[in-house]
Structure formats: C-alpha cells, structure tokens
Write a protein that holds these residues in place. Structure first.
Motif, PDB file in Angstrom:
ATOM      1  N   VAL A 195       0.807  -1.217   0.000  1.00 37.25           N
ATOM      2  CA  VAL A 195       0.000   0.000   0.000  1.00 37.25           C
ATOM      3  C   VAL A 195       0.844   1.273   0.000  1.00 37.25           C
ATOM      4  O   VAL A 195       0.591   2.192  -0.800  1.00 37.25           O
ATOM      5  N   PRO A 196       1.862   1.412   0.856  1.00 37.39           N
ATOM      6  CA  PRO A 196       2.641   2.660   0.827  1.00 37.39           C
ATOM      7  C   PRO A 196       3.300   2.933  -0.513  1.00 37.39           C
ATOM      8  O   PRO A 196       3.463   4.094  -0.912  1.00 37.39           O
ATOM      9  N   PHE A 197       3.676   1.883  -1.228  1.00 36.10           N
ATOM     10  CA  PHE A 197       4.325   2.069  -2.525  1.00 36.10           C
ATOM     11  C   PHE A 197       3.310   2.501  -3.582  1.00 36.10           C
ATOM     12  O   PHE A 197       3.638   3.257  -4.508  1.00 36.10           O
ATOM     13  N   LEU A 198       2.067   2.026  -3.448  1.00 37.59           N
ATOM     14  CA  LEU A 198       1.013   2.506  -4.338  1.00 37.59           C
ATOM     15  C   LEU A 198       0.725   3.977  -4.074  1.00 37.59           C
ATOM     16  O   LEU A 198       0.549   4.775  -5.010  1.00 37.59           O
ATOM     17  N   VAL A 199       0.683   4.330  -2.809  1.00 34.31           N
ATOM     18  CA  VAL A 199       0.408   5.716  -2.429  1.00 34.31           C
ATOM     19  C   VAL A 199       1.539   6.633  -2.893  1.00 34.31           C
ATOM     20  O   VAL A 199       1.301   7.768  -3.339  1.00 34.31           O
ATOM     21  N   ARG A 200       2.764   6.174  -2.819  1.00 36.01           N
ATOM     22  CA  ARG A 200       3.906   6.999  -3.236  1.00 36.01           C
ATOM     23  C   ARG A 200       3.882   7.276  -4.737  1.00 36.01           C
ATOM     24  O   ARG A 200       4.344   8.324  -5.205  1.00 36.01           O
ATOM     25  N   ALA A 201       3.302   6.319  -5.509  1.00 32.77           N
ATOM     26  CA  ALA A 201       3.381   6.422  -6.974  1.00 32.77           C
ATOM     27  C   ALA A 201       2.166   7.060  -7.615  1.00 32.77           C
ATOM     28  O   ALA A 201       2.222   7.453  -8.788  1.00 32.77           O
ATOM     29  N   ALA A 202       1.051   7.179  -6.902  1.00 34.94           N
ATOM     30  CA  ALA A 202      -0.188   7.622  -7.548  1.00 34.94           C
ATOM     31  C   ALA A 202      -0.967   8.572  -6.630  1.00 34.94           C
ATOM     32  O   ALA A 202      -0.823   8.523  -5.404  1.00 34.94           O
ATOM     33  N   PRO A 203      -1.856   9.400  -7.194  1.00 33.86           N
ATOM     34  CA  PRO A 203      -2.666  10.318  -6.391  1.00 33.86           C
ATOM     35  C   PRO A 203      -3.856   9.586  -5.760  1.00 33.86           C
ATOM     36  O   PRO A 203      -5.016   9.768  -6.160  1.00 33.86           O
ATOM     37  N   VAL A 204      -3.549   8.744  -4.785  1.00 37.27           N
ATOM     38  CA  VAL A 204      -4.567   7.976  -4.073  1.00 37.27           C
ATOM     39  C   VAL A 204      -4.332   8.129  -2.573  1.00 37.27           C
ATOM     40  O   VAL A 204      -3.247   8.510  -2.132  1.00 37.27           O
ATOM     41  N   LEU A 205      -5.354   7.803  -1.794  1.00 37.64           N
ATOM     42  CA  LEU A 205      -5.261   7.854  -0.338  1.00 37.64           C
ATOM     43  C   LEU A 205      -5.424   6.440   0.219  1.00 37.64           C
ATOM     44  O   LEU A 205      -6.101   5.601  -0.377  1.00 37.64           O
ATOM     45  N   ALA A 206      -4.823   6.201   1.359  1.00 37.73           N
ATOM     46  CA  ALA A 206      -4.992   4.915   2.039  1.00 37.73           C
ATOM     47  C   ALA A 206      -5.235   5.171   3.512  1.00 37.73           C
ATOM     48  O   ALA A 206      -4.525   5.960   4.142  1.00 37.73           O
ATOM     49  N   THR A 207      -6.248   4.518   4.056  1.00 35.70           N
ATOM     50  CA  THR A 207      -6.526   4.596   5.487  1.00 35.70           C
ATOM     51  C   THR A 207      -5.954   3.335   6.123  1.00 35.70           C
ATOM     52  O   THR A 207      -6.410   2.235   5.839  1.00 35.70           O
ATOM     53  N   MET A 208      -4.918   3.535   6.945  1.00 36.39           N
ATOM     54  CA  MET A 208      -4.150   2.412   7.462  1.00 36.39           C
ATOM     55  C   MET A 208      -4.005   2.498   8.978  1.00 36.39           C
ATOM     56  O   MET A 208      -4.231   3.550   9.580  1.00 36.39           O
ATOM     57  N   HIS A 209      -3.597   1.368   9.570  1.00 39.12           N
ATOM     58  CA  HIS A 209      -3.263   1.369  10.988  1.00 39.12           C
ATOM     59  C   HIS A 209      -2.102   2.332  11.217  1.00 39.12           C
ATOM     60  O   HIS A 209      -1.132   2.366  10.457  1.00 39.12           O
ATOM     61  N   ALA A 210      -2.198   3.103  12.281  1.00 37.90           N
ATOM     62  CA  ALA A 210      -1.285   4.228  12.481  1.00 37.90           C
ATOM     63  C   ALA A 210       0.171   3.796  12.615  1.00 37.90           C
ATOM     64  O   ALA A 210       1.072   4.463  12.092  1.00 37.90           O
ATOM     65  N   ARG A 211       0.436   2.690  13.312  1.00 39.30           N
ATOM     66  CA  ARG A 211       1.834   2.284  13.510  1.00 39.30           C
ATOM     67  C   ARG A 211       2.525   2.013  12.177  1.00 39.30           C
ATOM     68  O   ARG A 211       3.648   2.465  11.942  1.00 39.30           O
ATOM     69  N   LEU A 212       1.871   1.257  11.322  1.00 35.54           N
ATOM     70  CA  LEU A 212       2.480   0.902  10.049  1.00 35.54           C
ATOM     71  C   LEU A 212       2.581   2.121   9.140  1.00 35.54           C
ATOM     72  O   LEU A 212       3.618   2.352   8.503  1.00 35.54           O
ATOM     73  N   ALA A 213       1.519   2.901   9.061  1.00 35.38           N
ATOM     74  CA  ALA A 213       1.516   4.075   8.181  1.00 35.38           C
ATOM     75  C   ALA A 213       2.591   5.068   8.595  1.00 35.38           C
ATOM     76  O   ALA A 213       3.311   5.619   7.752  1.00 35.38           O
ATOM     77  N   THR A 214       2.723   5.316   9.893  1.00 32.62           N
ATOM     78  CA  THR A 214       3.719   6.270  10.383  1.00 32.62           C
ATOM     79  C   THR A 214       5.130   5.793  10.080  1.00 32.62           C
ATOM     80  O   THR A 214       6.010   6.583   9.717  1.00 32.62           O
ATOM     81  N   SER A 215       5.346   4.485  10.222  1.00 34.42           N
ATOM     82  CA  SER A 215       6.658   3.916   9.919  1.00 34.42           C
ATOM     83  C   SER A 215       7.034   4.129   8.461  1.00 34.42           C
ATOM     84  O   SER A 215       8.153   4.558   8.137  1.00 34.42           O
TER      85      SER A 215
END
Length: 319
Positions: free
Chosen positions: A237-257
C-alpha cells in the motif's frame, strides 16, 4: 477419579500416538510416514484402536478416510494428553534461552511481520541464537484449526473468536490515519472529509472484499468513496500511495513507519473509526511450556515498545 494403574498398564502409549497421526492425516499411509513406521504396522495399530475404543474411528468414504463422531470427540482431548506427556518428558526445569534449540512457527499478517520482525530477529540473534522462526501468513478462517493441529505455535493478528482451549492476550491497540503523497494530491494534514472523498482510495482487505470499516463509517454519514484498488497485502500500500494520487486509510503504527522512510504524509481520518486490537493467540496446552511462555513475553514486550526502542534491552521471562 483415582488412577487405575493396572488398567492403564495394559495401554500402549504408541497406540495413542498412532491415533493422533491417523486423525490428523486421515490416511493410513500418510499417518505411518508421519511417525516413521510401516503401513502394515499402522493398519495393525488401527485394528487395535478399534477394539480398544469399540468404534470404527475411521471409515472409508469417496473423499478418503472419515472420522466417526467418537473419533472427532477424542481428537482434542487426545492432543492435550500427548502434549502433556511430551512436556513432562522434555520440559527443562531451568529454561535458558541462550542455549535452547527450538523452532517457533508464527502466523501473522505482513503488517505485523514488518513491525515486529526486525526487532524480534535482532533480539533472538543476540540473546537466543538457537531459536529459529518459521513465519506464515495468517488465515483467519483456518487459524484455530492450525493451532489445534499443532501446525502453528502462536498466531498474531486481529482475532475476535476462539474456543475454551485457545488463550488470547492483547498486544496493543492501534488507531487509523490517512497515508498520502502530498506532492501528488496537493493536500496537507488535517484532511477534511470533502478532500478525503475527492481522491480514490486503496483498501487493504484480508477477506477479499471491496468493503472496509471506512465504508461503514461513511455510510452512516450518507457518503461513499471510490476505490482504486483492493489488496490483501499491507506492505504494498505505501508504494502505491507513493506512486499515484490515491489515499490509504491504514493502521497508524504501520503508516507512520512508512511515512518516515518513503517521504509520505499522514493525517487524522475525517470520520470516526474504532481502534483495532492486535492480539496473540495460542493453544492452552502450551500455557506452562517455559520456552513458549518466554516467546509470548518477548513478543508482548516488543509489541508494546516504540519501533525505535532498543530490542536488546532486558526482556523478562516471567509471566
């Protein structure tokens, strides 16, 4: 109930080992191979077991050998007895993680593997080099059977159910955040609801369904979102978010990392979402196993620490 030593002396413990293998494999050939005896010897053991329990135990069917209701009722108590016997014979009075040799099979989602795995392996290499890990993906619909069949030592994840012989311990609670690439979407935290719904979303679903907790929360408000992609893998998911104009709602620990390492941004979620509980699940027969208890305490300690905490700091084996 008093122990009838004379009656028990007539029982060959190997028969119970054979019965457990037969119930696990549901095949005389595979059960024989599992415990290292010939097929004819296993057939003879099955015949003796049928006389002992006065029941067919396993019957032939088009799908293979099928356990009788009596055999199904015996399966779980039998495994408990064999685990107790094994622990009685092999359990070390003084457990020493520095010298013990053991493999632990852990079932967990990739999100927990990335959060806990690096610190866990660092600790084990430094303090318990004889302990090895076999990591497997967690399948919620099968995990209880996996624990009962002794194919998994510990399961980590999001569990809401279990039976009386399954023990559970909370590791931590986590909240949700929005993960996004500020350069691609032109937003900054905090993101409002209208902006949140203006961009397509990435959904992570272990249930292979294009519907999540966010969609339930939005439905209460009479709103909905557009999904760009649904995936069962948290780590992509983070790699998809880095490459495209999309949003992801994720667990905070993983997303923050990932935000810190990939140059992404996080924002509070503009809808109300309940926290998630991340737990550890195991079979009760391992409660007093010292190595298993030590591993549970280690995982609990590491899960309760910040990712920047030194994993070699003292971890107690007490429970």
């Amino acid at each position: 109930m008093a122990i009838d030593h004379i009656d028990l002396s007539r029982l060959d413990l190997n028969l119970l080992v054979a019965l457990d293998a037969l119930l696990q494999e549901r095949s005389v050939t595979r059960a024989a191979a599992r415990i290292g005896i010939g097929q004819s010897a296993m057939s003879a053991s099955l015949a003796r077991l049928r006389r002992l329990f006065d029941d067919e135990l396993l019957t032939r069917s088009p799908e293979g050998m099928r356990p009788t209701p009596r055999a199904i009722a015996l399966a779980e108590p039998l495994r408990g007895v064999l685990r107790s016997v094994q622990a009685l014979v092999h359990r070390e009075e003084q457990f020493d993680p520095a010298t013990v040799e053991r493999t632990f099979t852990l079932s967990l989602p990739d999100s927990l593997e990335i959060l806990l795995g690096p610190r866990l392996i660092a600790y084990l290499r430094a303090q318990a080099p004889g302990i090895r890990l076999l990591l497997r993906s967690v399948e919620a619909v099968r995990i209880l059977d996996e624990l009962d069949a002794d194919r998994v030592d510990l399961a980590l994840g999001f569990f809401t159910r279990g039976q009386v012989h399954h023990k559970q311990r909370l590791l931590y609670r986590d909240s949700y955040v929005v993960l996004f690439n500020a350069d691609l979407v032109g937003l900054s935290a905090p993101i409002g609801l209208d902006d949140y719904l203006r961009f397509p979303h990435v959904l992570t679903s272990l249930r292979e369904t294009a519907h999540g907790v966010v969609d339930d929360a939005l439905a209460v408000l009479g709103r909905s979102r557009v999904l760009a992609v649904t995936t069962p893998r948290f780590l992509v998911v983070p790699f998809l978010v880095r490459a495209a104009p999309v949003l992801a709602t994720m667990h905070a620990r993983l997303a923050t990392s990932f935000a810190g390492s990939l140059g992404l941004s996080v924002s509070p979620v503009p809808v109300v979402l309940d926290e998630v509980s991340v737990s550890m699940l195991w079979h009760a027969s391992y409660d007093r196993d010292p190595a298993h208890r030590w591993m549970r305490n280690l995982l609990s300690r590491l899960a309760g620490e910040d990712a920047t905490t030194d994993p070699i700091a003292g971890v107690s084996a007490a429970e």
